[in-house]
Write a protein that holds these residues in place. Structure first.
Motif: not given
Length: 419
Positions: A191-199, A352-356
């Motif tokens: 990957h070219n960047k980490p996965l950041v998931v925000s709950l 940088q986060a994916e908001v859930v």
């Protein structure tokens, strides 16, 4: 000394010698003329060659008889000879132009009873090479798809999805969003960047429970060394040295990430109670989320759990209670935008986060929470008793819908009072 007198007969002698040389010169000229005529005969046309040869031989015989006649008549009567041919004879000696015959294409005639064979069409070898190349490309694509499936099977994401749908109540769209992100990221190791998931969501809607399920699942499919659970209130309570907490957190993250890179695994790092984390620790985590890092820090999954934006989610759900929010993905995306604005105001970490977002739970979801907890504790699931316990909690009332204020947070305490 006496002078020698020239001979008196000298003039007569010179005259006789010149008269004697004239026939000799005539013979030489005749011989040359014969040689030239023989050469010209080689270039004559085959059709008219004999006629022209006859004419030239006659001319030559006339000239020869003429020369002999003058030669026999005496030297006085013929002081010189002239061998110039008449104009008519010169015309006859001109080489005729050869007419070019016109070539006509002959018509190929086939026998009546024979079979006509058409030319054989040779197949191009480039076509075979092209077919072989297409086959190789298709084989490589199928092989890549199989490798992706094998990588996903290593993490058993299908089992994780079933567990989440069974144990998380009222958050179907949130579960689908998380599974989509995990499947897309865990399909490959590069990957070219980490996965950041925000709950994010209000209290008691299942965020921390989701974090515990993720930690339990990845510990079972990988190893405990590749999963980190960090609680801000527990690991760095208020009053502790923040610099010491920063060093400890940096050491834990680096240790997990480096060991996972050696084993070619993707680690999962879960941070709960993010709203209580000091800004210095937030700055440290933000550095780990950037794309310009070493390779081991690019292959990691960060789960951020917090109540930030919970008030905005509550307000949005209550305002749209008349519509079915759970079944409309468009409104869920609008809700994610509302939460993202609150997160950016808190810290730049969530850029940088994916908001859930996790929405409010209805009363039917609270009943399911009571039923699940009572089965865990070994109680008989009496529907009347469960209805009575669920009615003791506080709710937001909007039309015919009732949304729990505290979610399922008080369910465990209520069930424990039954002992």
């Amino acid at each position: 000394m006496e002078e020698i007198q020239p001979c008196a007969e000298a003039p007569e002698l010179a005259t006789k010698m010149s008269m004697a040389s004239c026939p000799i010169r005539a013979m030489i000229r005749l011989r040359r003329r014969v040689r030239n005529l023989k050469k010209s005969r080689l270039h004559l046309d085959l059709s008219g060659g004999r006629a022209l040869e006859t004419i030239q031989s006659r001319i030559f015989q006339k000239q020869l008889s003429f020369e002999k006649t003058h030669f026999n008549s005496g030297f006085q009567n013929a002081p010189y000879f002239s061998f110039d041919t008449p104009n008519l004879e010169k015309v006859t000696l001109i080489k005729p132009k050869r007419k070019k015959k016109r070539r006509t294409n002959r018509v190929v005639m086939y026998p009546g009873g024979s079979r006509k064979y058409l030319p054989v069409e040779h197949k191009s070898k480039a076509k075979r090479c092209l077919i072989l190349l297409v086959g190789i490309i298709c084989f490589q694509i199928l092989n890549a798809i199989e490798n992706l499936d094998d990588n996903l099977q290593k993490y058993d994401l299908d089992g994780l999805e079933k567990t989440m749908h069974r144990d998380i109540f009222g958050q179907q769209l949130a579960v689908d969003s998380i599974m989509h992100l995990l499947k897309d990221y865990l399909a490959t190791h590069i990957h070219n960047k980490p996965l950041v998931v925000s709950l994010n969501g209000p209290s008691g809607v299942g965020k921390s429970h989701m974090g515990r399920l993720l930690a339990k699942h990845f510990r079972s499919v990988m190893d405990n060394d590749f999963v980190l659970q960090y609680y801000a209130v527990h690991h760095c309570p208020q009053g502790n040295d923040v610099l010491a907490c920063q060093r400890d957190l940096s050491g834990m993250v680096s240790d997990v990430v480096v060991r996972a890179e050696i084993e070619e695994k993707i680690p999962v790092l879960i941070f709960d109670e993010m709203e209580e984390m000091p800004p210095l620790l937030l700055d440290l985590l933000r550095e780990y989320f950037q794309p310009n890092q070493s390779n081991e820090f690019l292959n990691a999954i960060y789960i951020l759990i917090s109540n930030i934006g919970g008030s905005g989610i509550t307000k949005y759900v209550l305002q749209n209670a008349s519509s079915d929010v759970l079944s409309q993905h468009k409104k869920l995306r609008e809700l994610s935008g509302v939460v993202k604005s609150s997160l950016q105001q808190h810290h730049m970490l969530w850029d940088q986060a994916e908001v859930v977002p996790f929405i409010l739970l209805e009363k039917s979801h609270i009943i399911n929470c009571f039923l699940d907890e009572m089965l865990r504790e070994g109680y008989y699931p009496d529907n009347g008793n469960i209805e009575s316990l669920a009615s003791q909690l506080k709710y937001y009332t909007q039309g015919e819908r009732h949304y729990s204020i505290m979610g399922c947070k008080q369910v465990v305490a209520k069930v424990n009072l039954l002992h």
